[in-house]
Design an enzyme around this catalytic site. Structure first.
Site, PDB file in Angstrom:
ATOM      1  CE  LYS A  23      -3.791  -2.468   2.124  1.00  0.00           C
ATOM      2  NZ  LYS A  23      -4.449  -2.945   3.347  1.00  0.00           N
ATOM      3  CD  GLN A  69      -3.495  -4.717   6.438  1.00  0.00           C
ATOM      4  OE1 GLN A  69      -3.435  -3.714   5.740  1.00  0.00           O
ATOM      5  NE2 GLN A  69      -4.085  -5.826   6.017  1.00  0.00           N
ATOM      6  CG  ASP A  87     -10.149  -1.227   3.977  1.00  0.00           C
ATOM      7  OD1 ASP A  87      -9.666  -1.401   2.837  1.00  0.00           O
ATOM      8  OD2 ASP A  87      -9.587  -1.601   5.029  1.00  0.00           O
TER       9      ASP A  87
END
Ligand code: NDP
Length: 283
Positions: free
Chosen positions: A53, A97, A120
Site C-alpha cells: 500500500k 490493517q 476500505d
C-alpha cells in the site's frame, strides 16, 4: 476457443497511472491526498500488504503515514490513534490493517473510524450506502471486480451472475454491485443444495469461497466470465478458488491467480483515497 485471460495487473497499473495524473492536478490546486495506516503486531502477511500500500501511494503521489504498534497495544490506544486521525484534516483515508491482536475488538475499531475516511468501505454506514446505491467508498475487492468486468467489456446488464460466497467483505458487496449494474444475481454458499447446477447457469461467475480449485470446469457455462477471488496458500504456491487449467478451456474470460483480482484491491483503495481527498475539498 481459448478464454480471454483478464489481466488484473495491467488494469491495476492503468488505474494507478490515471490516478497519478489526477493527483498531480489536485496537488496543483493545493490538495494532497493522504492515507494513514495503522499496523498492530507482527503478522507477516499484514507487513507485506502495508508495504504494498505504501509503494502504491508513493507511485501515485499520495502521502502515506504508517504507525507501527506492538502486538501488546491496548484497544484504548488504537481507538485514541484512530480518533486523532479522524480529527486531523490533513488525513483523508484511515486503515487499521486486519487481523488485529486478540485483545482488540476489530468491529469497535471499525466503528470508530470516521465514515468519511473509511477508504476500505467497511464501516456500516458505507455498507449501507452501498446497499442503497449511494456509495462514496465501495469496498475495494468488490469494486475491483466490477472494474475488471467493465474494462474487458463484459456485459453485466441483463446477465445471470452467480456469486459463490456470502462474506461481508466480498460475496455480499459484489452481489450488490452486480445488482446495481443490472445483473440478475444469485448468491450461493455452503448450504446451497446443488451448487454445480447453479454455477452452470452463470454468465458471470464470481468465486469467493477460500477453497483451492473448488470450482471445476464442469461447473462453468461455456463462454462464461469467471472471476476468481480466492487467494489460497498451498504447498504449490498461491492458488485460486477456480481450477484454472480446466476452467480456461470452457470459460470465455477468466482471471488468473495471482494477477487477477488481487492487484485490483490496492488500486481501488488508492482510488477511494483520492475520492476522500476530493470529497473533503468539496470537489
Ligand atoms: P469467507 O471464509 O469469509 O467466506 C467464504 C464463503 O464461501 C462463505 O460464504 C461460505 O459459505 C462459502 N463456502 C464455503 N464452502 C462452501 C461450499 N462447499 N460451497 C459453497 N460455498 C461455500 O471468505 P472471504 O469472502 O473473506 O474470502 C474468500 C476468498 O477470497 C479467500 O480465498 C480469500 O483469501 C480471498 N480474498 C481475496 C481478496 C483479494 O484481494 N483478491 C480479498 C478478500 C478475500 P457459508 O457462509 O455458508 O459458510
Amino acid at each position: 476457443m481459448a478464454a480471454t485471460i483478464i489481466d488484473g495487473k495491467k488494469v491495476s497499473a492503468d488505474i494507478k497511472a490515471e490516478l497519478k495524473m489526477e493527483v498531480a492536478q489536485l496537488k496543483s490546486r493545493g490538495i494532497e491526498p493522504c492515507l494513514a495506516v495503522a499496523l498492530v503486531g507482527d503478522d507477516p502477511g499484514s507487513h507485506i500488504y502495508v508495504r504494498n500500500k505504501e509503494e502504491a501511494c508513493a507511485l501515485i503521489g499520495i502521502r502515506s503515514i504508517k504507525e507501527q504498534l506492538p502486538a501488546s497495544t491496548s484497544q484504548e490506544d488504537v481507538l485514541a490513534l484512530v480518533e486523532s486521525w479522524n480529527q486531523d484534516k490533513a488525513i483523508d483515508g484511515i486503515l487499521v490493517q486486519s487481523p488485529l491482536p486478540k485483545q482488540i475488538d476489530e468491529h469497535r475499531v471499525l466503528l470508530a473510524i470516521d465514515s468519511a475516511k473509511d477508504v476500505d468501505g467497511w464501516h456500516p454506514f458505507n455498507v449501507g450506502q452501498l446497499m442503497i446505491g449511494e456509495s462514496i467508498f465501495e469496498s475495494c475487492t468488490p469494486s475491483g471486480i466490477i472494474e475488471l468486468l467493465k474494462r474487458y467489456d463484459i456485459e453485466i446488464a441483463g446477465s445471470q451472475a452467480v456469486v459463490v460466497g456470502r462474506s461481508n467483505i466480498v460475496g455480499k458487496p459484489v452481489a450488490m454491485l452486480l445488482l446495481h449494474n443490472n445483473a440478475t444475481v444469485e448468491i450461493c454458499h455452503s448450504k446451497t443444495r446443488d451448487l454445480a447446477a447453479e454455477t452452470r447457469r452463470a454468465d458471470i461467475l464470481i468465486a469467493a469461497v477460500g477453497k483451492p480449485k473448488f470450482i471445476t470446469a464442469d461447473m462453468i457455462k461455456p463462454g462464461a466470465a469467471v472471476i476468481d477471488v480466492g487467494m489460497n496458500r498451498t504447498e504449490a504456491g498461491l492458488c485460486g478458488d477456480v481450477d484454472f487449467a480446466g476452467a480456461k478451456e470452457v470459460a470465455g474470460a477468466i482471471t488468473p491467480v495471482p494477477g487477477g483480482v488481487g492487484p485490483m484491491t490496492i488500486a481501488m483503495l488508492m482510488r477511494n483515497t483520492v475520492q476522500a481527498a476530493k470529497a473533503a475539498a468539496g470537489i
